[in-house]
Design an enzyme around this catalytic site. Structure first.
Site, PDB file in Angstrom:
ATOM      1  N   ASN A 103     169.408   2.682  90.181  1.00 30.75           N
ATOM      2  CA  ASN A 103     169.591   2.128  91.511  1.00 30.75           C
ATOM      3  C   ASN A 103     170.599   2.949  92.289  1.00 30.75           C
ATOM      4  O   ASN A 103     171.176   3.920  91.776  1.00 30.75           O
ATOM      5  CB  ASN A 103     170.044   0.656  91.428  1.00 30.75           C
ATOM      6  CG  ASN A 103     169.545  -0.169  92.602  1.00 30.75           C
ATOM      7  OD1 ASN A 103     170.001  -0.008  93.715  1.00 30.75           O
ATOM      8  ND2 ASN A 103     168.589  -1.053  92.341  1.00 30.75           N
ATOM      9  N   PRO A 155     164.194  -1.468  93.720  1.00 34.56           N
ATOM     10  CA  PRO A 155     164.862  -1.380  95.020  1.00 34.56           C
ATOM     11  C   PRO A 155     166.086  -2.296  95.059  1.00 34.56           C
ATOM     12  O   PRO A 155     166.093  -3.363  94.435  1.00 34.56           O
ATOM     13  CB  PRO A 155     163.797  -1.853  96.012  1.00 34.56           C
ATOM     14  CG  PRO A 155     162.511  -1.757  95.282  1.00 34.56           C
ATOM     15  CD  PRO A 155     162.826  -1.981  93.845  1.00 34.56           C
ATOM     16  N   CYS A 156     167.103  -1.858  95.781  1.00 34.29           N
ATOM     17  CA  CYS A 156     168.304  -2.693  95.929  1.00 34.29           C
ATOM     18  C   CYS A 156     168.099  -3.613  97.119  1.00 34.29           C
ATOM     19  O   CYS A 156     168.030  -3.174  98.257  1.00 34.29           O
ATOM     20  CB  CYS A 156     169.536  -1.834  96.150  1.00 34.29           C
ATOM     21  SG  CYS A 156     171.046  -2.794  96.347  1.00 34.29           S
ATOM     22  N   GLN A 157     167.993  -4.891  96.867  1.00 30.44           N
ATOM     23  CA  GLN A 157     167.855  -5.868  97.943  1.00 30.44           C
ATOM     24  C   GLN A 157     169.117  -6.726  98.019  1.00 30.44           C
ATOM     25  O   GLN A 157     169.871  -6.835  97.064  1.00 30.44           O
ATOM     26  CB  GLN A 157     166.657  -6.780  97.681  1.00 30.44           C
ATOM     27  CG  GLN A 157     165.329  -6.077  97.795  1.00 30.44           C
ATOM     28  CD  GLN A 157     164.199  -7.034  97.468  1.00 30.44           C
ATOM     29  OE1 GLN A 157     164.176  -7.645  96.428  1.00 30.44           O
ATOM     30  NE2 GLN A 157     163.273  -7.178  98.390  1.00 30.44           N
TER      31      GLN A 157
END
Length: 423
Positions: free
Chosen positions: A114, A74-76
């Site tokens: 991503n 996940p892109c955080q």
């Protein structure tokens, strides 16, 4: 034999593409560890791969030896870590766990997937953090931005694919390709493709109609309700094929259907519909001032594009029905909550918009002049999952999974190129 691990595994889309590529190359492969924190996604994975990956990767410390890491992480936001620790620090993000496990096990290869925005997040500093972190571990890396629509997947989905190889110069021949920006541009490209006398390839680029089930195989629960269909007919009459490519939204013009056209708050006259459509189309023009975002306009401003002489009657009626508001002698659309069973009708001759976890269940299609929602199986096909992939008997879970998923043929293409040049 390539031993691989599958992190942030979801329903196994990256694994599927990876295994397909290895099979094509005649490379034996074995998954030695998988991890996914969502229980329903883990259940889908178990049904199809015979192993349940349910685990929290942040709590995983011991792994078997492996050669290849797969991770659709996940892109955080990295900005908080950056402000506190400097941009060399990835703690507090899930990428840290990728970095931690790569450092500990030092596999030869990895593939990370991503969202496209990873490259521009925080003015590019997030991506620079990731690249420098991987390079500091001894990996040579490369990346491509690819649109699923270029890989026989009729969906406008641009993602980044990052590959790395340990202590060796990486070679990739696949190039970034952002594809068509929308279904209209895609159809234009297709027409060019089909009319190109120099192109001897018999292959036709994929479109939405290629993933549709026969209507006879579609459960009636996916057919639009009579009430909703009646509202749509106020706009398109009995020819529902006019809905191809239309979005149900009050905030924009173009190929949009609005609440006032459907009579959601009460039927509107042709003049009232024209007024609202002109207001939506013109209110953001810079001539009306950027300071107010063009949202509220005076009578004088509106009369520069609405020329009928019934301004007072039309606006009074629209205000009484709740489609228009007026404060300080400035008029503003009151945009309705368009929470219908479909928010976007796909064009069968084009490509789907990007699938998302929150909206997959409200994508529509008109088939044999019947408006309906696309089914979970069709969503899976829009991600390039084979029909042999078994779906949960839980529509909402499958819609979410496919919205969060990857396009299998794109993974396959990247892995084929990567292993062909680096294995």
């Amino acid at each position: 034999m390539i031993k691989f691990i599958d992190l942030f595994a979801g329903t196994g889309g990256i694994r599927l593409g990876f295994e397909q590529a290895c099979d094509d190359l005649g490379i034996q492969h074995k998954c030695v560890f998988s991890s996914e924190i969502d229980k329903k996604a883990a259940k889908s994975y178990e049904i199809n791969f015979g192993e349940n990956p349910l685990s929290d990767i942040t709590q995983v410390n011991e792994l078997p030896d492996f050669d290849f890491m797969l991770a659709g992480f996940p892109c955080q936001a990295f900005s908080y870590a950056g402000k506190q620790k400097g941009f060399s620090d990835t703690r507090g993000t899930l990428f840290f766990d990728i970095e931690r496990l790569l450092k500990k096990k030092k596999p030869k290869y990895f593939l990370l997937e991503n969202v496209r925005g990873l490259t521009t997040h925080d003015k590019g500093r997030t991506f620079e953090t990731i690249k420098s972190s991987l390079e500091n571990l001894g990996y040579s890396i490369d990346f491509v931005l690819l649109n699923s629509s270029k890989f026989d997947v009729p969906q406008n989905r641009v993602r980044i694919y990052i590959v790395g190889i340990l202590k060796s110069e990486i070679k990739l021949t696949i190039n970034s390709d952002l594809g068509a920006a929308d279904t209209h541009k895609y159809k234009v490209e297709n027409l060019k493709y089909q009319s190109d006398i120099f192109d001897q390839s018999p292959h036709r680029p994929a479109s939405v109609k290629d993933i549709l089930l026969p209507l006879t195989d579609v459960d009636k629960k996916y057919i639009c309700t009579h009430e909703f269909t009646e509202k749509l007919s106020k706009v398109v009459g009995n020819n529902f094929e006019h809905l191809h490519g239309y979005r149900l939204i009050d905030y924009r013009g173009g190929r949009s259907i609005h609440s006032w056209e459907m009579g959601v708050k009460g039927d509107c006259s042709p003049d009232e519909i024209e007024f609202m459509n002109l207001l939506i189309a013109n209110r953001r023009k810079k001539i009306f001032g950027t300071h107010q975002d063009g949202k509220s306009l005076t009578k004088e401003q509106i009369e520069t594009f609405y020329h009928a002489e019934n301004f007072e009657d039309v606006t009074s009626s629209l205000i009484s029905k709740g489609y228009l508001s007026c404060y300080d002698k400035k008029y503003n659309p009151v945009c309705g909550n368009m929470s219908f069973e479909v928010f976007k009708f796909l064009d069968p001759d084009g490509i789907s918009i990007t699938l998302t976890a929150s909206d997959c269940n409200r994508l529509g299609i008109v088939q044999n002049n019947i408006p309906r929602r696309i089914t979970p199986r069709e969503c899976a096909r829009l991600q390039g999952y084979p029909d042999t992939y078994e779906l949960l008997d839980d529509d909402s879970a499958v819609y979410k999974q496919m919205g969060n998923g990857v396009s299998v043929p794109v993974i396959k293409a990247v892995v084929l190129d990567f292993l062909s040049n680096n294995h």
